[in-house]
Design a protein around this motif. Structure first.
Motif, PDB file in Angstrom:
ATOM      1  N   PHE A  65       1.272  -0.926   3.127  1.00  0.00           N
ATOM      2  CA  PHE A  65       0.707  -1.784   4.381  1.00  0.00           C
ATOM      3  C   PHE A  65      -0.362  -2.686   3.732  1.00  0.00           C
ATOM      4  O   PHE A  65      -1.046  -2.438   2.978  1.00  0.00           O
ATOM      5  N   PHE A  66       0.345  -4.092   4.004  1.00  0.00           N
ATOM      6  CA  PHE A  66      -0.500  -5.244   3.458  1.00  0.00           C
ATOM      7  C   PHE A  66      -2.049  -5.137   3.905  1.00  0.00           C
ATOM      8  O   PHE A  66      -2.880  -5.480   2.890  1.00  0.00           O
ATOM      9  N   ASN A  67      -2.343  -4.989   5.242  1.00  0.00           N
ATOM     10  CA  ASN A  67      -3.670  -4.661   5.794  1.00  0.00           C
ATOM     11  C   ASN A  67      -4.067  -3.155   6.011  1.00  0.00           C
ATOM     12  O   ASN A  67      -4.634  -2.976   6.905  1.00  0.00           O
ATOM     13  N   GLY A  68      -3.442  -2.459   4.900  1.00  0.00           N
ATOM     14  CA  GLY A  68      -3.883  -0.930   5.048  1.00  0.00           C
ATOM     15  C   GLY A  68      -5.295  -0.316   5.224  1.00  0.00           C
ATOM     16  O   GLY A  68      -5.665   0.484   5.697  1.00  0.00           O
ATOM     17  N   VAL A  69      -6.095  -1.495   4.696  1.00  0.00           N
ATOM     18  CA  VAL A  69      -7.632  -1.056   4.766  1.00  0.00           C
ATOM     19  C   VAL A  69      -7.962  -0.870   6.257  1.00  0.00           C
ATOM     20  O   VAL A  69      -9.011  -0.065   6.411  1.00  0.00           O
ATOM     21  N   PHE A  70      -7.425  -1.468   7.122  1.00  0.00           N
ATOM     22  CA  PHE A  70      -7.822  -1.066   8.373  1.00  0.00           C
ATOM     23  C   PHE A  70      -7.259   0.075   9.067  1.00  0.00           C
ATOM     24  O   PHE A  70      -7.554   0.454  10.135  1.00  0.00           O
ATOM     25  N   LEU A  71      -6.333   0.581   8.375  1.00  0.00           N
ATOM     26  CA  LEU A  71      -5.564   1.927   8.984  1.00  0.00           C
ATOM     27  C   LEU A  71      -6.672   2.788   9.323  1.00  0.00           C
ATOM     28  O   LEU A  71      -7.318   3.292   8.153  1.00  0.00           O
ATOM     29  N   LYS A  72      -6.606   3.766  10.244  1.00  0.00           N
ATOM     30  CA  LYS A  72      -7.668   4.811  10.287  1.00  0.00           C
ATOM     31  C   LYS A  72      -7.314   6.221   9.438  1.00  0.00           C
ATOM     32  O   LYS A  72      -8.212   6.579   9.042  1.00  0.00           O
ATOM     33  N   ASP A  73      -6.062   6.106   9.171  1.00  0.00           N
ATOM     34  CA  ASP A  73      -5.697   7.129   8.208  1.00  0.00           C
ATOM     35  C   ASP A  73      -6.195   8.371   8.442  1.00  0.00           C
ATOM     36  O   ASP A  73      -6.598   9.058   7.471  1.00  0.00           O
ATOM     37  N   PRO A  74      -5.843   9.131   9.418  1.00  0.00           N
ATOM     38  CA  PRO A  74      -6.412  10.448   9.751  1.00  0.00           C
ATOM     39  C   PRO A  74      -5.802  11.520   8.893  1.00  0.00           C
ATOM     40  O   PRO A  74      -6.427  12.552   8.854  1.00  0.00           O
ATOM     41  N   LYS A  75      -4.627  11.456   8.399  1.00  0.00           N
ATOM     42  CA  LYS A  75      -4.049  12.271   7.397  1.00  0.00           C
ATOM     43  C   LYS A  75      -4.292  12.114   6.160  1.00  0.00           C
ATOM     44  O   LYS A  75      -3.887  12.677   5.307  1.00  0.00           O
ATOM     45  N   LYS A  76      -5.144  11.084   5.795  1.00  0.00           N
ATOM     46  CA  LYS A  76      -5.528  10.797   4.392  1.00  0.00           C
ATOM     47  C   LYS A  76      -4.360  10.617   3.257  1.00  0.00           C
ATOM     48  O   LYS A  76      -4.413  11.243   2.363  1.00  0.00           O
ATOM     49  N   LYS A  77      -3.399   9.672   3.747  1.00  0.00           N
ATOM     50  CA  LYS A  77      -2.184   9.578   3.346  1.00  0.00           C
ATOM     51  C   LYS A  77      -2.363   8.253   2.329  1.00  0.00           C
ATOM     52  O   LYS A  77      -1.504   8.234   1.247  1.00  0.00           O
ATOM     53  N   LEU A  78      -3.224   7.434   2.516  1.00  0.00           N
ATOM     54  CA  LEU A  78      -3.109   6.119   1.961  1.00  0.00           C
ATOM     55  C   LEU A  78      -3.977   6.037   0.536  1.00  0.00           C
ATOM     56  O   LEU A  78      -5.062   6.743   0.428  1.00  0.00           O
ATOM     57  N   VAL A  79      -3.409   5.377  -0.305  1.00  0.00           N
ATOM     58  CA  VAL A  79      -4.239   5.293  -1.659  1.00  0.00           C
ATOM     59  C   VAL A  79      -4.282   3.643  -1.916  1.00  0.00           C
ATOM     60  O   VAL A  79      -3.346   2.720  -1.640  1.00  0.00           O
ATOM     61  N   ASN A  80      -5.416   3.280  -2.698  1.00  0.00           N
ATOM     62  CA  ASN A  80      -5.658   2.020  -2.931  1.00  0.00           C
ATOM     63  C   ASN A  80      -5.039   1.843  -4.394  1.00  0.00           C
ATOM     64  O   ASN A  80      -5.595   2.691  -5.258  1.00  0.00           O
ATOM     65  N   ALA A  81      -4.020   1.287  -4.504  1.00  0.00           N
ATOM     66  CA  ALA A  81      -3.006   1.049  -6.001  1.00  0.00           C
ATOM     67  C   ALA A  81      -4.082   0.634  -6.966  1.00  0.00           C
ATOM     68  O   ALA A  81      -4.131   1.183  -7.904  1.00  0.00           O
ATOM     69  N   GLN A  82      -4.808  -0.439  -6.784  1.00  0.00           N
ATOM     70  CA  GLN A  82      -5.548  -0.835  -7.788  1.00  0.00           C
ATOM     71  C   GLN A  82      -7.159  -1.378  -7.182  1.00  0.00           C
ATOM     72  O   GLN A  82      -7.246  -2.710  -6.377  1.00  0.00           O
ATOM     73  N   ASP A  84     -10.368  -3.059  -6.370  1.00  0.00           N
ATOM     74  CA  ASP A  84     -11.068  -4.160  -6.703  1.00  0.00           C
ATOM     75  C   ASP A  84     -10.259  -5.431  -6.495  1.00  0.00           C
ATOM     76  O   ASP A  84     -10.151  -6.501  -5.735  1.00  0.00           O
ATOM     77  N   ILE A  85      -8.906  -5.268  -6.998  1.00  0.00           N
ATOM     78  CA  ILE A  85      -7.908  -6.188  -7.301  1.00  0.00           C
ATOM     79  C   ILE A  85      -7.253  -6.372  -5.715  1.00  0.00           C
ATOM     80  O   ILE A  85      -7.075  -7.602  -5.174  1.00  0.00           O
ATOM     81  N   THR A  86      -6.907  -5.303  -4.956  1.00  0.00           N
ATOM     82  CA  THR A  86      -6.207  -5.130  -3.768  1.00  0.00           C
ATOM     83  C   THR A  86      -7.186  -4.659  -2.848  1.00  0.00           C
ATOM     84  O   THR A  86      -7.392  -3.580  -2.734  1.00  0.00           O
ATOM     85  N   LYS A  87      -7.640  -5.580  -2.116  1.00  0.00           N
ATOM     86  CA  LYS A  87      -8.864  -5.039  -0.999  1.00  0.00           C
ATOM     87  C   LYS A  87      -8.275  -4.719   0.281  1.00  0.00           C
ATOM     88  O   LYS A  87      -8.859  -3.697   0.705  1.00  0.00           O
ATOM     89  N   SER A  88      -7.094  -5.055   0.529  1.00  0.00           N
ATOM     90  CA  SER A  88      -6.225  -4.718   1.819  1.00  0.00           C
ATOM     91  C   SER A  88      -5.485  -3.848   1.747  1.00  0.00           C
ATOM     92  O   SER A  88      -4.927  -3.137   2.554  1.00  0.00           O
ATOM     93  N   LEU A  89      -4.584  -3.987   0.552  1.00  0.00           N
ATOM     94  CA  LEU A  89      -3.304  -3.280   0.241  1.00  0.00           C
ATOM     95  C   LEU A  89      -3.588  -1.798   0.244  1.00  0.00           C
ATOM     96  O   LEU A  89      -4.449  -1.332  -0.755  1.00  0.00           O
ATOM     97  N   ARG A  90      -2.890  -0.868   1.120  1.00  0.00           N
ATOM     98  CA  ARG A  90      -2.957   0.572   0.716  1.00  0.00           C
ATOM     99  C   ARG A  90      -1.472   1.174   0.601  1.00  0.00           C
ATOM    100  O   ARG A  90      -0.389   0.638   1.319  1.00  0.00           O
ATOM    101  N   GLN A  91      -1.061   2.232  -0.026  1.00  0.00           N
ATOM    102  CA  GLN A  91      -0.038   2.541  -0.272  1.00  0.00           C
ATOM    103  C   GLN A  91       0.252   4.166   0.198  1.00  0.00           C
ATOM    104  O   GLN A  91      -0.753   4.729   0.183  1.00  0.00           O
TER     105      GLN A  91
END
Length: 195
Positions: A65-82, A84-91
């Protein structure tokens, strides 16, 4: 479908996850996003904005998700791959088709689309500016230091200022300044060695 093997780039493992990625595509086809190809892989856009990408890596396949930082992520699925480098991207990473819960994935995607519609983007100026009187004094006396400091990206400047100003006592602040001045002059960010 022609042979696209020459244009792999970061998607060089996509063939390993062919079925899995088709599954993610089938889910994405249910949304209003438009599929495009960027950086050699499928990216789904809303308007001209990148919302979601999918791809296969060595140990997992993923939807990001290119702006994954804004997702509520209730299931705690998202990881920040890098960090500092990627402020908003989440996988969201998967290692098998069984892990892909269509309903959950769609919830996240719809939320991402909604955020896009609302125009949510990271505004770097969220953080309160930090002023370090002591560092400013140093920089007044040392123009090279001032110039070197101003060459850093804002977030790196912020890291230095936070590091200095989070000290309670002036003598600690001064000791920290002493420590960072050579780093600044050598253009080494405070956390570079950990990056």
């Amino acid at each position: 479908m022609g042979n696209q093997s020459e244009n792999k780039g970061i998607w060089k493992y996509s063939e390993k996850w062919e079925e899995e990625l088709l599954l993610l595509k089938a889910i994405l086809d249910k949304t209003e996003l438009t599929e495009t190809t960027k950086w050699g892989g499928p990216v789904y856009v809303y308007g001209k904005k990148n919302v979601v990408g999918i791809g296969g890596f060595k140990d997992y396949f993923t939807i990001w998700f290119f702006n994954g930082v804004f997702l509520k992520d209730p299931k705690k699925k998202l990881v920040n791959a890098q960090e500092d480098i990627t402020k908003s991207l989440r996988q969201w990473r998967f290692t098998s088709k069984e892990e892909v819960n269509e309903k959950e994935v769609l919830e996240y995607i719809y939320e991402a689309i909604e955020n896009e519609k609302q125009g949510k983007v990271i505004k770097p100026a969220k953080k309160e500016a930090i002023i370090s009187e002591l560092l400013n004094k140093e920089m007044e006396q040392n123009p090279a230091l001032k110039e070197a400091f101003e060459n850093f990206k804002p977030y790196k400047q912020y890291e230095f200022l936070e590091y200095i100003e989070s000290a309670k006592q002036e003598k600690t602040k001064l000791a920290r300044i002493e420590k960072v001045v050579p780093m600044i002059l050598q253009n080494i960010g405070l956390n570079d060695k950990y990056r």
